[in-house]
Design a protein around this motif. Sequence first.
Motif, PDB file in Angstrom:
ATOM      1  N   VAL A 370       0.626  -1.191  -0.158  1.00 22.76           N
ATOM      2  CA  VAL A 370       0.030   0.033  -0.043  1.00 22.76           C
ATOM      3  C   VAL A 370       0.746   1.298  -0.035  1.00 22.76           C
ATOM      4  O   VAL A 370       2.145   1.241   0.302  1.00 22.76           O
ATOM      5  CB  VAL A 370      -1.018   0.092   1.165  1.00 22.76           C
ATOM      6  CG1 VAL A 370      -1.875  -1.058   1.261  1.00 22.76           C
ATOM      7  CG2 VAL A 370      -0.091  -0.046   2.439  1.00 22.76           C
ATOM      8  N   LEU A 371       0.352   2.350  -0.309  1.00 20.60           N
ATOM      9  CA  LEU A 371       1.242   3.766  -0.391  1.00 20.60           C
ATOM     10  C   LEU A 371       0.318   4.393   1.053  1.00 20.60           C
ATOM     11  O   LEU A 371      -0.948   4.454   1.133  1.00 20.60           O
ATOM     12  CB  LEU A 371       1.020   4.525  -1.694  1.00 20.60           C
ATOM     13  CG  LEU A 371       1.874   3.987  -2.686  1.00 20.60           C
ATOM     14  CD1 LEU A 371       1.696   4.881  -3.913  1.00 20.60           C
ATOM     15  CD2 LEU A 371       3.336   4.155  -2.297  1.00 20.60           C
ATOM     16  N   GLN A 372       1.203   5.500   1.479  1.00 22.28           N
ATOM     17  CA  GLN A 372       0.514   6.329   2.493  1.00 22.28           C
ATOM     18  C   GLN A 372       1.198   7.660   2.267  1.00 22.28           C
ATOM     19  O   GLN A 372       2.322   7.840   1.763  1.00 22.28           O
ATOM     20  CB  GLN A 372       1.085   5.744   3.948  1.00 22.28           C
ATOM     21  CG  GLN A 372       0.418   4.324   4.315  1.00 22.28           C
ATOM     22  CD  GLN A 372       0.960   3.851   5.692  1.00 22.28           C
ATOM     23  OE1 GLN A 372       2.127   4.271   5.957  1.00 22.28           O
ATOM     24  NE2 GLN A 372       0.288   3.441   6.417  1.00 22.28           N
ATOM     25  N   ALA A 373       0.480   8.693   2.582  1.00 21.79           N
ATOM     26  CA  ALA A 373       1.041   9.917   2.571  1.00 21.79           C
ATOM     27  C   ALA A 373       0.927  10.547   4.015  1.00 21.79           C
ATOM     28  O   ALA A 373      -0.241  10.434   4.829  1.00 21.79           O
ATOM     29  CB  ALA A 373       0.114  10.978   1.598  1.00 21.79           C
ATOM     30  N   PHE A 374       2.000  11.283   4.588  1.00 21.54           N
ATOM     31  CA  PHE A 374       1.925  11.902   5.992  1.00 21.54           C
ATOM     32  C   PHE A 374       2.487  13.417   5.954  1.00 21.54           C
ATOM     33  O   PHE A 374       3.159  13.648   5.109  1.00 21.54           O
ATOM     34  CB  PHE A 374       2.905  11.026   7.021  1.00 21.54           C
ATOM     35  CG  PHE A 374       2.737   9.669   7.175  1.00 21.54           C
ATOM     36  CD1 PHE A 374       1.939   9.303   8.196  1.00 21.54           C
ATOM     37  CD2 PHE A 374       3.184   8.629   6.257  1.00 21.54           C
ATOM     38  CE1 PHE A 374       1.613   7.962   8.575  1.00 21.54           C
ATOM     39  CE2 PHE A 374       2.919   7.405   6.444  1.00 21.54           C
ATOM     40  CZ  PHE A 374       2.118   6.881   7.497  1.00 21.54           C
ATOM     41  N   ASN A 375       1.580  14.024   6.801  1.00 25.77           N
ATOM     42  CA  ASN A 375       2.254  15.406   7.058  1.00 25.77           C
ATOM     43  C   ASN A 375       3.632  15.353   7.774  1.00 25.77           C
ATOM     44  O   ASN A 375       3.801  14.729   8.651  1.00 25.77           O
ATOM     45  CB  ASN A 375       1.361  16.233   7.972  1.00 25.77           C
ATOM     46  CG  ASN A 375       1.744  17.734   8.036  1.00 25.77           C
ATOM     47  OD1 ASN A 375       2.720  17.934   8.898  1.00 25.77           O
ATOM     48  ND2 ASN A 375       0.837  18.525   7.783  1.00 25.77           N
ATOM     49  N   LEU A 376       4.673  15.999   6.906  1.00 23.42           N
ATOM     50  CA  LEU A 376       6.026  15.891   7.507  1.00 23.42           C
ATOM     51  C   LEU A 376       6.214  16.542   8.899  1.00 23.42           C
ATOM     52  O   LEU A 376       7.174  16.134   9.744  1.00 23.42           O
ATOM     53  CB  LEU A 376       7.012  16.420   6.400  1.00 23.42           C
ATOM     54  CG  LEU A 376       8.662  16.378   6.814  1.00 23.42           C
ATOM     55  CD1 LEU A 376       8.813  14.870   6.700  1.00 23.42           C
ATOM     56  CD2 LEU A 376       9.217  16.970   5.831  1.00 23.42           C
ATOM     57  N   ASP A 377       5.708  17.608   9.093  1.00 23.08           N
ATOM     58  CA  ASP A 377       5.402  18.254  10.639  1.00 23.08           C
ATOM     59  C   ASP A 377       5.047  17.513  11.601  1.00 23.08           C
ATOM     60  O   ASP A 377       5.525  17.359  12.789  1.00 23.08           O
ATOM     61  CB  ASP A 377       5.099  19.664  10.577  1.00 23.08           C
ATOM     62  CG  ASP A 377       5.994  20.580   9.622  1.00 23.08           C
ATOM     63  OD1 ASP A 377       7.125  20.288   9.538  1.00 23.08           O
ATOM     64  OD2 ASP A 377       5.343  21.537   9.003  1.00 23.08           O
TER      65      ASP A 377
END
Length: 593
Positions: A370-377
């Motif tokens: 799967v792919l995930q996206a996160f807020n870097l902060d």
Amino acid sequence: MRIKRKVQCTFLLSLIVFITGCATTVETTMTKEWEQQRVFNEDWDKMLTQMMITDDGDAVTLISPGGVQSIDQTGKVITEQDRDSFFNVWVETNRGVERLTDKVTYIYLPGEHALLEFNYATFAESVSLIDLNKKSVEWVNNDLKWSLERYQTFARALSKGMSLGGQVATDAASSMLMPERFVGNLTKILPELNAFAFKTLDGLELVSLDDGTVLWSNDEFKGGLAKLLYDSESNSLVAVNSDDDAYSLEGLQFNKQIMRIDAASGKTMWSASYDGNIREKLDGFGIWADRTADIRLIDGKIMLNFLNVEVYDMETGDQLWQTSTGSDRILDIMAPEAQIMNLFAFPVIHENILYRVNHENVGLTGVDIVLQAFNLDTGELLWKTDKLSRNKPVSDMLVMDNNLIISMDRSDKILALDRISGEKVWEKSGFGKNGVQFHMVKQNGKILAAGTENVISLDPDTGGELYTINSSSDGIGAMTDFGVDGEKIYVTGESGFGVYNQTNGTLTSSVTLPTGGLMHFSDVNENVLISPKPAYSDAEYPIDGAYHLIDRSNGVLLGTLGTDSGRKNLRVSPDYSNIYVLKDEVVRMYSPN
């Protein structure tokens, strides 16, 4: 933008491999400039040789159990000394004549024809800087202690006292109690500081390359040196440890420390513990390539890419967030070096969003991708895809305009996802049964993606095909490598080399070759060296295969180093004008026509 693969010209340890023969005989057409007899040529010299080349390619050095021999580009011998005289006559202090080959390690210093020698004979240790041109030892430091050799006698006595009978049992027990520590896991050259960091028994020490003096020592850093990053703006170091080689156990890790150190004083600015296990991985492609620990400094943050991702504040050392470790502990024990997760594309960071590949539903049959996206902060999970595949790793990712574009190994397609929502925008197939086999390239508002059968130029917004390059129909054969430089696309295949117009994909020049391979672009001229494509891991130069040198400005073949050269070791200069070959008792230098 340019994609290039350079031949590394620094020294690498090379175990001489004996090859019984090659499937195809390719004749050498390059000019043999000279040959020089190898002086140290006993059986053990033939079996174990370190071959180095200077950064400018003007000299090579052979170090073997018998001694040291350096030869310049004219064939003149610079240094020819047996091991005893080379290391004992030049050094005023006798550091022991019972120096075994496996107890001496050399690290080549970039920019200089010089070596750092790390020696630990029984009850003695030293680090020296050896200038091969001047035939002199510039300095010796006898105070740096890193091995556990001195404690072996104590360990043997202790193991005997524990009633571990027999010499084999005693040696095994002593090795377990006081095992060997390896220099490669303890050192880092820092050209910015004209020094090298060295994890000794006294701590992490910064040693001057000028005179070998210890500039500072930090006794708070433990274990081996997994990564050392220098931040020039703050003149500080970020050091990440791991278990050193002596104490490492497959699938387990005990030392988990991350520190920021003032590079001027060596004082600890902060120290913290990370949670995951160090992973040395490939960035999606190239099973022959060296694996690396993906640890980065990004916008005042430190990112550690293990099976999980951890992000730390550079200023304070506080952990900002981490992804769930999930089944990492189990996966680390289940054949960690062979896992599919080691082949995932590294995380991509764009406009403060971190995109990563993740695994789910771990079982004996593999993992879901799967792919995930996160807020870097903050580490907030912005979106996650449904299962993309079972055991088909995402091998490459790039962001272009509003889309995150991914390629999947062993899957004949690439996908574009909306980078904000994660929704699928388009998909494209047609890359062959093994899918995209090279890193995708962003060029002039287009995406170039290549499998073994073709290169396809795509519209990043729609996935529409702009043109297709078919290397086989152009007489180049199935692709073995692909690269882009400016307005040109370069392709090597099983039968040749081709140059294409990047705007419309038309073939502008080609060269017929008996073999293909990997392309290595020179930084100083228009030459490209095509080397055999390795079929096994950690092989910079396969032995059985031909090398071809091409002037890519005009598509002219400058020469071939064929299989008839019978080489056992090979190094090349940065401009590929000097190609040094070692075969048993002879060193030869070839040049292009």
